[in-house]
Design a protein around this motif. Structure first.
Motif, short mmCIF file in Angstrom:
data_model
loop_
_atom_site.label_atom_id
_atom_site.label_comp_id
_atom_site.label_asym_id
_atom_site.label_seq_id
_atom_site.Cartn_x
_atom_site.Cartn_y
_atom_site.Cartn_z
N LEU A 1 56.02 12.32 31.10
CA LEU A 1 56.66 13.60 31.39
C LEU A 1 56.65 13.81 32.90
O LEU A 1 55.58 13.86 33.52
CB LEU A 1 55.94 14.74 30.69
N ILE A 2 57.86 13.91 33.50
CA ILE A 2 58.00 13.98 34.95
C ILE A 2 58.35 15.41 35.37
O ILE A 2 59.27 16.03 34.82
CB ILE A 2 59.11 13.02 35.45
N ASP B 1 52.45 10.97 42.51
CA ASP B 1 51.41 10.61 41.56
C ASP B 1 51.98 10.29 40.18
O ASP B 1 51.49 9.38 39.49
CB ASP B 1 50.35 11.71 41.47
N GLU B 2 53.03 10.99 39.79
CA GLU B 2 53.59 10.80 38.46
C GLU B 2 54.37 9.49 38.35
O GLU B 2 54.29 8.79 37.34
CB GLU B 2 54.47 11.99 38.08
N LYS B 3 55.13 9.13 39.38
CA LYS B 3 55.85 7.86 39.33
C LYS B 3 54.89 6.68 39.42
O LYS B 3 55.11 5.64 38.80
CB LYS B 3 56.93 7.79 40.41
N ALA B 4 53.81 6.84 40.18
CA ALA B 4 52.82 5.77 40.29
C ALA B 4 52.12 5.49 38.96
O ALA B 4 51.76 4.35 38.66
CB ALA B 4 51.78 6.11 41.36
N ASP B 5 51.96 6.54 38.14
CA ASP B 5 51.30 6.39 36.84
C ASP B 5 52.03 5.41 35.93
O ASP B 5 51.42 4.82 35.04
CB ASP B 5 51.19 7.74 36.14
N ILE B 6 53.36 5.26 36.13
CA ILE B 6 54.13 4.35 35.27
C ILE B 6 54.65 3.14 36.05
O ILE B 6 55.56 2.44 35.60
CB ILE B 6 55.29 5.09 34.56
N GLY B 7 54.07 2.91 37.24
CA GLY B 7 54.33 1.67 37.95
C GLY B 7 55.54 1.64 38.85
O GLY B 7 56.07 0.57 39.14
N PHE B 8 55.97 2.83 39.35
CA PHE B 8 57.12 2.89 40.24
C PHE B 8 56.69 3.42 41.61
O PHE B 8 55.91 4.36 41.71
CB PHE B 8 58.22 3.78 39.67
N SER B 9 57.24 2.81 42.66
CA SER B 9 57.02 3.31 44.01
C SER B 9 58.13 4.28 44.42
O SER B 9 57.92 5.15 45.27
CB SER B 9 56.93 2.16 45.01
N ASP B 10 59.33 4.13 43.84
CA ASP B 10 60.42 5.09 43.99
C ASP B 10 61.00 5.38 42.62
O ASP B 10 61.21 4.45 41.81
CB ASP B 10 61.53 4.54 44.89
N THR C 1 77.02 25.26 48.17
CA THR C 1 75.68 24.69 48.25
C THR C 1 74.73 25.73 47.68
O THR C 1 75.16 26.77 47.17
CB THR C 1 75.33 24.29 49.69
N GLY C 2 73.43 25.47 47.77
CA GLY C 2 72.50 26.44 47.24
C GLY C 2 71.14 25.85 46.99
O GLY C 2 70.77 24.81 47.55
N TRP C 3 70.39 26.51 46.12
CA TRP C 3 69.03 26.14 45.77
C TRP C 3 69.03 25.58 44.36
O TRP C 3 69.36 26.29 43.41
CB TRP C 3 68.11 27.34 45.88
N GLN C 4 68.69 24.30 44.21
CA GLN C 4 68.74 23.62 42.92
C GLN C 4 67.37 23.08 42.54
O GLN C 4 66.69 22.46 43.35
CB GLN C 4 69.76 22.48 42.97
N THR C 5 66.96 23.34 41.32
CA THR C 5 65.69 22.84 40.80
C THR C 5 65.94 22.08 39.50
O THR C 5 67.05 22.11 38.95
CB THR C 5 64.70 23.98 40.54
N ALA C 6 64.91 21.41 39.00
CA ALA C 6 65.00 20.70 37.72
C ALA C 6 63.67 20.81 37.00
O ALA C 6 62.63 20.47 37.58
CB ALA C 6 65.37 19.23 37.94
N PRO C 7 63.65 21.26 35.74
CA PRO C 7 62.40 21.32 35.00
C PRO C 7 61.93 19.94 34.56
O PRO C 7 62.64 18.94 34.73
CB PRO C 7 62.77 22.18 33.78
N HIS C 8 60.74 19.88 33.98
CA HIS C 8 60.19 18.63 33.50
C HIS C 8 61.11 17.97 32.47
O HIS C 8 61.78 18.66 31.70
CB HIS C 8 58.82 18.86 32.83
N SER C 9 61.11 16.64 32.47
CA SER C 9 61.75 15.90 31.39
C SER C 9 61.01 14.58 31.18
O SER C 9 60.33 14.09 32.08
CB SER C 9 63.23 15.65 31.67
N ARG C 10 61.16 14.04 29.99
CA ARG C 10 60.45 12.81 29.64
C ARG C 10 61.24 11.59 30.11
O ARG C 10 62.46 11.53 29.92
CB ARG C 10 60.21 12.75 28.13
N VAL C 11 60.54 10.65 30.72
CA VAL C 11 61.12 9.39 31.17
C VAL C 11 60.47 8.27 30.34
O VAL C 11 59.24 8.18 30.28
CB VAL C 11 60.85 9.16 32.67
#
Length: 220
Positions: A53-54, A95-104, A29-39
């Motif tokens: 860009l998320i 805020d970013e998912k809401a900008d493109i019309g997603f609640s999840d 296990t550990g500490w996992q992150t993810a940089p920005h990517s375009r959806v």
């Protein structure tokens, strides 16, 4: 799906162990992150295009947690091959998912990277022979659990095979005794994901993750 992958890793060790110098089963296990990517893609039900860009969040220690399992067959003292499953996670901020019309908009019961790997190690290099550095890499597929809901009430909640994946790993293991070892490592994964959404919708994104892992290995 996860039980099938674990069975495959165990079978790798069981079927090859008698003829090989060493087989390892590892968990981490550990500490996992993810940089920005375009959806980008087509919005379900309307066909309207979206492009955003998320700034993904990893949230490694929230349920379900980040973890990985791998089986490694060491052909000799330095060269190994294996199969690995990693339950990575990414969440889109509200805020970013809401900008493109997603609640999840998340892959949180796993982005689920499965790869076939090759490894190079340098056994007994430091710490009176107990510390072994290693590097590895592999290619495979992404099988995420897609959790995407629109603000108009169209939901997607299922596993999908979304595209190719790859990983790179560098770390070191420390032998406690002949059967057990602990390890720490850095791991990078990449996956190209093409997701099918209901009512003619689609979503495409390339996701990269960075992780600092700690784990335990059983040698047999």
């Amino acid at each position: 799906m996860k039980k099938t992958i674990l069975s495959g890793i165990l079978a790798l060790g069981a079927t090859t162990a008698p003829a090989l110098a060493e087989t390892e089963l590892s968990i981490y296990t550990g500490w996992q992150t993810a940089p920005h990517s375009r959806v980008e893609g087509d919005y379900p039900g309307t066909g309207a295009e979206f492009d955003k860009l998320i700034g993904w969040e990893g949230r490694s220690f929230e349920m379900p947690p980040y973890y990985g399992i791998r089986g490694t067959w060491w052909k000799n003292e330095t060269l190994g091959f294996g199969l690995e499953f990693t339950h990575t996670k990414v969440y889109a901020p509200d805020d970013e998912k809401a900008d493109i019309g997603f609640s999840d908009l998340e892959f949180t019961d796993g982005l689920n990277i499965v790869t076939v790997n090759a490894y190079r190690r340098w056994p007994g290099l430091w710490a009176d022979g107990a510390l072994t550095p290693y590097v590895g890499g592999g290619v495979g597929v992404a099988v995420p659990h897609v959790d995407i809901d629109t603000t108009t009430g169209i939901d997607t909640y299922e596993f999908q095979l979304t595209g190719p994946a790859a990983r790179l790993t560098a770390g070191a293991s420390y032998s406690i005794n002949d059967r057990w070892a602990v390890f720490g490592e850095y791991q990078f994964t990449y996956s190209s994901n093409s997701v099918d959404l209901p009512d003619g919708g689609s979503l495409d994104t390339d996701i990269k993750t960075n992780a600092l892992n700690v784990g335990l290995s059983l040698k047999f």
